[in-house]
Motif scaffolding. Structure first.
Motif, short mmCIF file in Angstrom:
data_model
loop_
_atom_site.label_atom_id
_atom_site.label_comp_id
_atom_site.label_asym_id
_atom_site.label_seq_id
_atom_site.Cartn_x
_atom_site.Cartn_y
_atom_site.Cartn_z
N VAL A 95 0.80 -0.61 0.23
CA VAL A 95 -0.25 0.31 0.10
C VAL A 95 0.72 1.04 -0.12
CG1 VAL A 95 -1.51 1.47 1.30
CG2 VAL A 95 -1.63 -1.34 1.16
N ASP A 96 2.00 1.17 1.13
CA ASP A 96 2.58 2.40 1.03
C ASP A 96 3.69 2.23 0.00
OD1 ASP A 96 1.84 3.21 3.09
OD2 ASP A 96 3.12 2.04 4.89
N LEU A 97 4.18 1.22 -0.62
CA LEU A 97 5.46 1.77 -2.26
C LEU A 97 3.45 1.44 -3.45
CD1 LEU A 97 6.77 -2.22 -1.78
CD2 LEU A 97 7.86 0.34 -0.88
N LEU A 98 2.83 1.58 -3.19
CA LEU A 98 2.70 2.41 -4.05
C LEU A 98 1.66 3.56 -4.49
CD1 LEU A 98 3.17 -1.07 -5.53
CD2 LEU A 98 0.70 -0.34 -6.98
N GLY A 99 1.39 3.72 -2.94
CA GLY A 99 0.64 5.11 -2.09
C GLY A 99 1.95 6.10 -3.01
N HIS A 100 3.15 5.68 -2.51
CA HIS A 100 4.34 6.56 -2.46
C HIS A 100 4.47 7.18 -4.07
CE1 HIS A 100 6.20 5.73 1.28
NE2 HIS A 100 4.58 6.43 1.85
N ARG A 101 4.45 6.64 -4.85
CA ARG A 101 3.75 7.03 -6.36
C ARG A 101 3.01 6.67 -6.80
NH1 ARG A 101 7.05 2.97 -4.31
NH2 ARG A 101 9.68 3.09 -4.58
#
Ligand SMILES: C[S@@+](CC[C@H](N)C(=O)[O-])C[C@H]1O[C@@H](n2cnc3c(N)ncnc32)[C@H](O)[C@@H]1O
Length: 335
Positions: A95-101
């Motif tokens: 969730v964070d890895l994609l959210g930050h992108r």
């Protein structure tokens, strides 16, 4: 045949290749569409990623925690300009890895658990009990190695790990032998550990190497694989859009049990008081976040099992994300 039997080597190449397991079944489940976005949480050799990118004009975000997998994957960029994005990290953090992108939703997620053939077959990575190498087992190449674990944990801690994650009946005996052996000489090589285990546990009738279960246990512990799986499933629940599909391929009963239990809970089955209670009476059933797409796990065909021994224990579970909000928000206590 042991899952550690060396993998095939392509003509003219030194490096063994990873043959994607249940590839056709995973692609069929995700049914890639042009313009849609998919997440391959376990990039490996890119087998699933390439199949998705070839099946439709879609975008794939691919995660792997192993820096070597990503280095190899960079050559794929040229083939899929603008459609492939590689991320170094853990799928438990999807969730964070994609959210930050800037990505807050995807149309399908594939998780192909465990290690790749390249990791097992490279003796320098220390996963193999058939080839001598440093006792490492870290997919990320950082953190506490398997040697650190067997040289420092107490006998009780080692017995618990080997029993829980290896389902080894003789876990206490193996742990005692490890502690005795390390007094003489600390562990640094895979075959030293394999020999100590083999001296304690007899080869079973099925021919499975007695070191298999202890090596599996240490690998799972060193990489916190079951914790990652639980975080990954919860992440998928957040990230999938309604109608999006989750496909998880597991290779042993501990993983499959976690996937099965999660999907049962999230599809409302475990929450309804009894199977005779109408779904309309239960909030939880109405709020189910996943709809299983097959009652039983999908297993490899005889032909696949015959050509790829590593596929034999594989089980694919597939479920579709409903439009319901997160179950945790409705039922509470199920995080
Ligand atoms: C079985 S292989 C995947 C093979 C891939 N489906 C293919 O077709 O080439 C598993 C890969 O997932 C990676 N992996 C395992 N656990 C992970 C995690 N929690 N987060 C990210 N990558 C992980 C491993 O490093 C390995 O490269």
């Amino acid at each position: 045949m042991s899952p550690q039997t060396p993998g095939p080597t392509a003509p003219g190449m030194d490096e063994p290749q990873h043959i994607p397991v249940l590839l056709a079944e995973v692609v069929e489940a995700l049914a890639p569409k042009s313009g849609a976005t998919y997440l391959d949480g376990t990039f490996g050799a890119g087998g699933y990623t390439m199949a998705l990118l070839d099946a439709a004009a879609c975008v794939v975000w691919a995660i792997d925690r192993d820096p070597e997998a990503l280095t190899r994957g960079e050559t794929l960029f040229a083939r899929y300009p603008d459609r492939l994005h590689l991320i170094h990290g853990r799928f438990g953090d999807m969730v964070d890895l994609l959210g930050h992108r800037g990505v807050s939703g995807v149309d399908g997620i594939a998780l192909d658990l465990g290690v790749s053939s390249m990791q097992i077959d490279d003796r320098a990575r220390g996963f193999s009990f058939l080839r001598d190498g440093p006792l490492d087992m870290r997919m990320e190449k950082s953190g506490r190695s398997a040697a650190d674990v067997v040289n420092t944990l107490s006998e009780k801690e080692l017995a618990d790990i080997i029993f829980l994650y290896g389902e080894e009946r003789h876990a206490r005996r193996v742990a005692r032998a490890i502690v005795e052996a390390r007094r003489e000489r600390p562990f640094s090589r895979t075959l030293h550990l394999a020999d100590v285990v083999r001296a304690e546990v007899r080869r079973a009738h099925d021919g499975i190497d007695p070191a298999t279960r202890t090596f599996q246990a240490l690998r799972i512990y060193v990489n916190d694989e079951l914790g990652e799986l639980e975080r990954g499933l919860r992440g998928a629940e957040r990230l999938l859009r309604p109608g999006g599909v989750l496909a998880v391929v597991s290779f042993h009963s501990l993983e499959d049990r976690i996937v099965k239990t999660f999907l049962r809970a999230r599809s409302g089955a475990a929450l309804r008081p009894s199977r005779h209670t109408p779904a309309s009476l239960g909030n939880a059933a109405a709020a189910a976040t996943f709809k299983p797409l097959s009652r039983r796990p999908i297993t490899p065909s005889d032909a696949e099992a015959a050509t790829n021994p590593r596929a034999r224990s594989a089980r694919l579970r597939v479920a579709e994300r409903t439009a319901a909000p997160l179950l945790t928000a409705v039922a509470g206590g199920l995080a």
